[in-house]
Design an enzyme around this catalytic site. Sequence first.
Site, mmCIF file in Angstrom:
data_model
loop_
_atom_site.group_PDB
_atom_site.id
_atom_site.type_symbol
_atom_site.label_atom_id
_atom_site.label_comp_id
_atom_site.label_asym_id
_atom_site.label_seq_id
_atom_site.Cartn_x
_atom_site.Cartn_y
_atom_site.Cartn_z
ATOM 1 N N ALA A 64 37.732 67.701 17.540
ATOM 2 C CA ALA A 64 38.951 66.977 16.969
ATOM 3 C C ALA A 64 40.076 67.726 16.721
ATOM 4 O O ALA A 64 39.661 69.234 16.536
ATOM 5 C CB ALA A 64 38.295 66.472 15.801
ATOM 6 N N GLY A 107 34.139 67.561 18.556
ATOM 7 C CA GLY A 107 34.334 66.264 18.909
ATOM 8 C C GLY A 107 34.455 66.375 20.692
ATOM 9 O O GLY A 107 34.286 65.201 21.355
ATOM 10 N N GLU A 110 30.979 65.794 21.776
ATOM 11 C CA GLU A 110 30.586 64.495 21.412
ATOM 12 C C GLU A 110 31.148 63.571 22.430
ATOM 13 O O GLU A 110 30.562 62.243 22.592
ATOM 14 C CB GLU A 110 31.071 63.995 19.843
ATOM 15 N N GLU A 130 31.443 72.419 13.828
ATOM 16 C CA GLU A 130 31.967 72.090 12.597
ATOM 17 C C GLU A 130 31.452 72.539 11.260
ATOM 18 O O GLU A 130 32.176 72.729 10.194
ATOM 19 C CB GLU A 130 31.578 70.460 12.456
#
Length: 256
Positions: A64, A107, A110, A130
């Site tokens: 992200a 992300g 993911e 993260e």
Amino acid sequence: MTGLIEVTRDSGVALIRLNRPKQLNALNSALAREMIAAVQDLDATPEVGCLVITGDDRAFAAGADIAEMADKTAEAMQAQDFFGEWEGFARSRKPKIAAVNGYALGGGCELMMMCDFAIAGEGARFGQPEVKLGVMAGIGGTQRMTRLIGRARAMDMHLTGRMMDAAEALQAGLVARVVPDGQVLQQAMEAARLIASYSRPAVRLIREAIGQAEEVSLDEGLLFERRVFHGLFGSPDQMEGMAAFLEKRAPVFRGA
Ligand code: CO8
């Protein structure tokens, strides 16, 4: 803003390429909106039988977008349901193959796990870093990774934030195939064209049945599988597929 992804179509396959190379394809909200809109559009396009999601040589996606999130408060994240829209990607109904070169982190990893399976290059690197940022995975990393590679390995990846190379990812079951870096997209496209050539109802129900394996008890899953298997009989594609086998010719599926 547009152009954060590029969508092209080729013989029943849609290729979605993430297009933020300078930010290693970091996923921001605008990219998420473009991606979800594209996937929903492709879901409603009958000619498309399979999707391939890819990045570039350096990164599938490095996570992200940290710059976008850095100043947010918990209240703002919850009020916006930040990144909740990605569930729309995961729930979309066409098969999706992740073609992964370079980094698939946070992300990005993911996103890869939201696809049906991944084909990775030998130089690909995976991780959920993260924890190093003082946060944790937020779009399925703790849940999907644990289901894919098991509790011990998922704990290792999320708690240490270390990266896994492609060989380890294959051995762990995080990716389905590892191929030379230069062949990733070609092999993903070939697999996607093959899937797109099959009976659409059969492909749809196979995905749903495998999805059930992660949600329900074995007995319930077996019953679901048997019932949807039964349900395919008498369909034009079942009759064509079995007739073609018996007549020693290639089947021509109509998608019904
Ligand atoms: N976000 C924003 N920018 C990024 C990101 C990112 N995730 N990753 C890389 N970039 C940018 C860098 O800032 C840099 O920009 P600039 O050139 O302007 O300085 C550019 O991309 C190139 O990166 P590097 O110079 O760092 O390249 P290196 O080759 O030295 O390193 C790495 C590559 C190792 C991939 C490194 O960039 C890195 O560690 N990136 C961050 C990886 C990371 O921590 N990802 C997790 C992010 S958090 C997350 O994904 C949470 C998901 C769940 C959110 C759900 C919310 C509800």
